[in-house]
Design a protein around this motif. Sequence first.
Motif, PDB file in Angstrom:
ATOM      1  N   TRP A 170      37.704  50.106  36.900  1.00  0.00           N
ATOM      2  CA  TRP A 170      36.831  48.942  36.956  1.00  0.00           C
ATOM      3  C   TRP A 170      36.144  48.777  35.603  1.00  0.00           C
ATOM      4  CZ3 TRP A 170      38.267  46.007  40.577  1.00  0.00           C
ATOM      5  CH2 TRP A 170      38.606  46.484  41.827  1.00  0.00           C
ATOM      6  N   PRO A 171      35.675  47.572  35.275  1.00  0.00           N
ATOM      7  CA  PRO A 171      35.081  47.324  33.950  1.00  0.00           C
ATOM      8  C   PRO A 171      33.866  48.194  33.619  1.00  0.00           C
ATOM      9  CG  PRO A 171      35.526  45.249  35.038  1.00  0.00           C
ATOM     10  CD  PRO A 171      35.796  46.325  36.038  1.00  0.00           C
ATOM     11  N   ASP A 172      33.145  48.678  34.620  1.00  0.00           N
ATOM     12  CA  ASP A 172      31.957  49.490  34.334  1.00  0.00           C
ATOM     13  C   ASP A 172      32.249  50.986  34.265  1.00  0.00           C
ATOM     14  OD1 ASP A 172      32.456  49.915  37.011  1.00  0.00           O
ATOM     15  OD2 ASP A 172      30.365  49.792  37.618  1.00  0.00           O
ATOM     16  N   ALA A 173      33.504  51.390  34.393  1.00  0.00           N
ATOM     17  CA  ALA A 173      33.875  52.814  34.361  1.00  0.00           C
ATOM     18  C   ALA A 173      33.775  53.344  32.936  1.00  0.00           C
ATOM     19  CB  ALA A 173      35.290  53.006  34.889  1.00  0.00           C
ATOM     20  N   GLU A 174      33.082  54.456  32.777  1.00  0.00           N
ATOM     21  CA  GLU A 174      32.944  55.109  31.482  1.00  0.00           C
ATOM     22  C   GLU A 174      33.092  56.615  31.668  1.00  0.00           C
ATOM     23  OE1 GLU A 174      32.572  53.918  28.372  1.00  0.00           O
ATOM     24  OE2 GLU A 174      32.755  51.881  29.146  1.00  0.00           O
ATOM     25  N   GLY A 222      45.236  38.458  33.088  1.00  0.00           N
ATOM     26  CA  GLY A 222      45.586  37.893  34.379  1.00  0.00           C
ATOM     27  C   GLY A 222      44.902  38.532  35.563  1.00  0.00           C
ATOM     28  N   ARG A 223      44.177  39.616  35.351  1.00  0.00           N
ATOM     29  CA  ARG A 223      43.430  40.272  36.423  1.00  0.00           C
ATOM     30  C   ARG A 223      41.973  39.872  36.316  1.00  0.00           C
ATOM     31  NH1 ARG A 223      45.985  44.918  33.946  1.00  0.00           N
ATOM     32  NH2 ARG A 223      43.911  45.195  33.107  1.00  0.00           N
ATOM     33  N   VAL A 224      41.332  39.665  37.437  1.00  0.00           N
ATOM     34  CA  VAL A 224      39.938  39.259  37.448  1.00  0.00           C
ATOM     35  C   VAL A 224      39.165  40.263  38.295  1.00  0.00           C
ATOM     36  CG1 VAL A 224      38.345  37.396  38.007  1.00  0.00           C
ATOM     37  CG2 VAL A 224      40.670  36.848  37.288  1.00  0.00           C
ATOM     38  N   PHE A 241      33.189  46.232  42.796  1.00  0.00           N
ATOM     39  CA  PHE A 241      33.990  45.144  42.258  1.00  0.00           C
ATOM     40  C   PHE A 241      35.066  44.776  43.253  1.00  0.00           C
ATOM     41  CE2 PHE A 241      32.257  46.820  38.368  1.00  0.00           C
ATOM     42  CZ  PHE A 241      32.062  45.690  37.589  1.00  0.00           C
ATOM     43  N   ALA A 242      35.461  43.511  43.219  1.00  0.00           N
ATOM     44  CA  ALA A 242      36.605  43.043  43.985  1.00  0.00           C
ATOM     45  C   ALA A 242      37.664  42.624  42.981  1.00  0.00           C
ATOM     46  CB  ALA A 242      36.226  41.873  44.874  1.00  0.00           C
ATOM     47  N   GLY A 243      38.867  43.122  43.139  1.00  0.00           N
ATOM     48  CA  GLY A 243      39.948  42.767  42.254  1.00  0.00           C
ATOM     49  C   GLY A 243      40.599  41.487  42.752  1.00  0.00           C
ATOM     50  N   ALA A 244      40.886  40.569  41.848  1.00  0.00           N
ATOM     51  CA  ALA A 244      41.485  39.296  42.216  1.00  0.00           C
ATOM     52  C   ALA A 244      42.461  38.873  41.109  1.00  0.00           C
ATOM     53  CB  ALA A 244      40.395  38.233  42.399  1.00  0.00           C
ATOM     54  N   THR A 245      43.187  37.838  41.374  1.00  0.00           N
ATOM     55  CA  THR A 245      44.029  37.208  40.367  1.00  0.00           C
ATOM     56  C   THR A 245      43.520  35.790  40.155  1.00  0.00           C
ATOM     57  OG1 THR A 245      45.624  36.352  41.954  1.00  0.00           O
ATOM     58  CG2 THR A 245      46.036  38.557  41.085  1.00  0.00           C
ATOM     59  N   LYS A 246      44.051  35.114  39.170  1.00  0.00           N
ATOM     60  CA  LYS A 246      43.591  33.746  38.900  1.00  0.00           C
ATOM     61  C   LYS A 246      43.864  32.822  40.064  1.00  0.00           C
ATOM     62  CE  LYS A 246      43.841  34.111  33.932  1.00  0.00           C
ATOM     63  NZ  LYS A 246      44.438  33.644  32.688  1.00  0.00           N
TER      64      LYS A 246
END
Length: 158
Positions: free
Chosen positions: A22-26, A140-142, A150-155
């Motif tokens: 996920w984008p916040d993973a560090e 292409g991943r949102v 987080f919820a993973g989605a596509t466009k």
Amino acid sequence: MKHLPKHLRPRWRYLAVAIEGWPDAEFERGDFQRHLWYAAQNLLGDAASADVDLTVVRFEFGEGDGWAAVRTRRDEVDRARAAVASVDAVDGHPVGVRVAGVSGTVRACEEKYIRNAPESTKERTVDFADAERTATVRDGRVDVPVDSAFAGATKRDL
């Protein structure tokens, strides 16, 4: 102390591992190394995980996307791939790992399988679950923040 002759030295293979979270993973190289060792130990046992001898030699991770070059013994590539595939989280951050390829040298591993340019990350406002939210868009991943996750989605989902 003398070096071993070439025919007695251990032979290594290098696994190019793609890491996605996920984008916040560090997390750092040492964190990934520790979870890789635990995964190998849980899957293969103490003696076999010592034979596989997994070592992270190169590592880069940021904004939920990264890669690693993992060294293993030449005869243990199949078990090493299985151990890498069994890593599902690092320090509480869920991750997806994939072995992109296997090479005989670190340089060849990086040149063939590991992309040099980091994946571009953009933020944009999207309509999701009847509300406007700020989402992270990568190739292409949102990734849409919902409550504390987080919820993973596509466009197409938006």
